[in-house]
Design an enzyme around this catalytic site. Structure first.
Site, PDB file in Angstrom:
ATOM      1  N   TYR A 159      46.484  13.174  37.277  1.00 15.65           N
ATOM      2  CA  TYR A 159      46.796  12.961  35.853  1.00 15.65           C
ATOM      3  C   TYR A 159      46.188  11.683  35.281  1.00 15.65           C
ATOM      4  O   TYR A 159      46.697  11.135  34.309  1.00 15.65           O
ATOM      5  CB  TYR A 159      48.309  13.007  35.599  1.00 15.65           C
ATOM      6  CG  TYR A 159      48.914  14.304  36.048  1.00 15.65           C
ATOM      7  CD1 TYR A 159      48.685  15.483  35.337  1.00 15.65           C
ATOM      8  CD2 TYR A 159      49.687  14.369  37.206  1.00 15.65           C
ATOM      9  CE1 TYR A 159      49.226  16.685  35.763  1.00 15.65           C
ATOM     10  CE2 TYR A 159      50.229  15.577  37.636  1.00 15.65           C
ATOM     11  CZ  TYR A 159      49.991  16.727  36.910  1.00 15.65           C
ATOM     12  OH  TYR A 159      50.515  17.927  37.333  1.00 15.65           O
ATOM     13  N   HIS A 174      33.898   8.473  13.507  1.00  7.70           N
ATOM     14  CA  HIS A 174      35.327   8.428  13.254  1.00  7.70           C
ATOM     15  C   HIS A 174      35.977   9.788  13.501  1.00  7.70           C
ATOM     16  O   HIS A 174      35.509  10.804  13.004  1.00  7.70           O
ATOM     17  CB  HIS A 174      35.575   7.981  11.815  1.00  7.70           C
ATOM     18  CG  HIS A 174      37.011   7.782  11.483  1.00  7.70           C
ATOM     19  ND1 HIS A 174      37.512   8.018  10.235  1.00  7.70           N
ATOM     20  CD2 HIS A 174      38.070   7.373  12.226  1.00  7.70           C
ATOM     21  CE1 HIS A 174      38.807   7.765  10.225  1.00  7.70           C
ATOM     22  NE2 HIS A 174      39.165   7.372  11.421  1.00  7.70           N
TER      23      HIS A 174
END
Length: 129
Positions: free
Chosen positions: A118, A20
């Site tokens: 990008y 997490h």
């Protein structure tokens, strides 16, 4: 032997180690890769595998609670922009320079063969419960 999902043993193993809050940078072939994070380089030829293929594959196996991309993707790569918007309604946009800085804190970098500008996203892992 696995019969489904991500078959690349290096990538599959690296994904199993994530927890997490860990960051996973999925990047195009031209993104500078910082020292530090584990790198799984999937690039084979220009465009192979594509950014979209890798993102789709990762999202099928990971819980993602957030994502960050470069604002420049909006004008320079509308296909990648649409893909990210479709998966991440709350996509955070930062400058490309800032994304490069943030990528240094990633736990894993997955380099694609993408050759359009990008096509990079920093995923933040979530939990399944």
């Amino acid at each position: 032997m696995k019969k489904a999902g991500i078959l690349n043993r290096h990538l599959s193993g690296a994904l199993a180690e994530l927890g997490h809050g860990d960051g996973v940078l999925v990047c195009d072939a031209g993104m500078p890769i910082p020292d530090g994070p584990r790198v799984v380089d999937l690039a084979f030829r220009a465009g192979v595998p594509s950014f979209a293929e890798v993102v789709e594959g990762l999202l099928a196996e990971l819980v993602v609670e957030g994502a960050t991309a470069a604002a420049e993707v909006r004008s320079a790569n509308t296909e990648a922009s649409a893909l990210l918007d479709g998966h991440f309604p709350s996509l955070e946009l930062v400058s490309h320079e800032k994304l490069k800085e943030l990528s240094a804190g990633a736990r894993l970098v997955v380099r694609t063969g993408e050759a359009r500008p990008y096509a990079n996203v920093l995923l933040r892992c979530g939990v399944f419960f």
